[in-house]
Design an enzyme around this catalytic site. Sequence first.
Site, PDB file in Angstrom:
ATOM      1  CE  LYS A 199       7.959   0.210  37.371  1.00 32.44           C
ATOM      2  NZ  LYS A 199       8.406   0.382  36.029  1.00 32.44           N
ATOM      3  CD  GLU A 274      -7.237   5.959  37.932  1.00 29.27           C
ATOM      4  OE1 GLU A 274      -6.198   6.674  37.141  1.00 29.27           O
ATOM      5  OE2 GLU A 274      -8.056   6.733  38.830  1.00 29.27           O
ATOM      6  CB  CYS A 308      -6.974   5.647  29.803  1.00 29.83           C
ATOM      7  SG  CYS A 308      -7.001   7.153  30.861  1.00 29.83           S
ATOM      8  CD  GLU A 407      -6.363   0.771  26.095  1.00 31.85           C
ATOM      9  OE1 GLU A 407      -5.483   0.051  26.448  1.00 31.85           O
ATOM     10  OE2 GLU A 407      -6.713   1.818  26.635  1.00 31.85           O
TER      11      GLU A 407
END
Length: 513
Positions: A199, A274, A308, A407
Amino acid sequence: MDKVTPKSADVFKANCERAEPLLKKLKADGIGHMIDGKIVPAISGATFETRSPIDGSVLATVARGNAEDIDRAATAAALAFKAWRDMSAAMRRKLLHRVADAIEDNADDIAVLECIDTGQVYRFMAKAAIRAAENFRFFADRCAEARDGLNMPSEEHWNVSTRVPIGPVGVITPWNTPFMLSTWKIAPALAAGCTVVHKPAEWSPVTAAFLAKLVKEAGVPDGVLNTVQGFGEEAGKALTEHPAIKAIGFVGESATGAAIMAQGAPTLKRVHFELGGKNPVIVFDDADLDRALDAVVFMIYSLNGERCTSSSRLLIQQSIAERFIEKLTARVKALKVGHPLDPATEIGPLIHERHLAKVCSYFDVARQEGAVIAVGGKAHEGPGGGHYVEPTLVTGANAKMRVAQEEVFGPFLTVIPFRDERDAVEIANDVRYGLTGYVWTNDMGRALRVADALEAGMIWLNSENVRHLPTPFGGMKASGIGRDGGDYSFDFYMETKHVSLARGTHKIQRLGV
Ligand code: NAD
């Protein structure tokens, strides 16, 4: 003869020319799911539009999957599982190498499509497909050893372990560098003998559909890789809840990881996450400051900062802070924001207007907190009028500010000065995340002490992030659960089985005698 490097204007023109027929075809065909080797619309007939971040133009109409489509894909993956699991490792290896060949043959098309769908720039995306092909080759070559185990003899028994593929798995991926990133997950799963339902992110469906097509054309049997397009709360959620799916490999935000853990609980899903990061790069005063500067700039302003592993916090030793920030400021001011297909461009448009709004909201956060926006701090008028933002440098921050804790996932660097080694480690660890850490010093003892003390899954000493496929990739704390890479990937996609064979000498307790 010397190789002539084409001029950047020529490459830009060639990229635009390459993109034109691809986009025409994409618009005409739309994007369907790939289920059991067939490109199909959503069962409900629902669609959504994917737009380019460069100019907001509609690239394609995309099938909008829901639980019904996921059920169809999971059923196909379950039916294809036994034959794929039992196929010889040599044959699986051959097929996965063919996928890698196909990716390489189409690398230029993949690169331009990725740029147009995500806003990532050509100078980095040109190599993304090649790296994706490498991922397939790396795991293809390990198909045979995936089942390897240990020999642990005891006095009375011969004990061995072996591994078997866990079953059909779900892979859910984000929109940053989506093609390369999805192959990190899909290649080891297929090499392990699992079938997959993928997906992809709703903001970047284009190259995921391309990958599904290449895998089919390479001769991988129908049902082994299925791709269901759609939204996280619909198709993604259904995938995490489907009883035929044994494990979920997920890359995305920490909050989504938490939701997936809850969604997968009733069916006892194995999960590998992750997640996000707020990674420190620590520069000590004895470091090679020129190399450190190059790495600091690269690790936050490459890939539009939508990365990331980006070093989004610069921890700089007070004694060199002024001089270093001066040089850094000049470099950030000189970064070239522009059209992603222009090879001279260093920063392209952000993926989506909602993401642009999120990144821009941190400019106000920085100001309200009393930090200084030394460079940038506003949206940028770029070609096509898309979601461009100025590369931004925030100074005068402290470790507790939101710009030092959260973040941002854009070209946004927060600088925090520190006194000494202890102070640096304390600031570095004072966040909820723990993905990567970067340390710059020429004192090797200190480098090792800091590496030991940092709460992060991956540490680079005197280096930017350089991926080596056998090494473990993953994060601590809110940055993830589990590791990818080499044998670590196989551990996730496989069940470890213990087999014990008695030597026939041990005493068996006799009951009911
Ligand atoms: P996201 O979490 O919003 O979405 C990721 C994927 O999850 C998408 O495919 C989305 O449709 C799906 N999803 C959303 N809600 C879901 C649900 N309830 N159930 C199942 N699936 C669902 O993340 P994003 O905005 O696409 O990506 C950016 C994030 O990814 C950042 O936080 C970044 O740090 C992280 N990331 C981490 C790594 C890593 O290796 N640690 C790598 C790349 C990106």
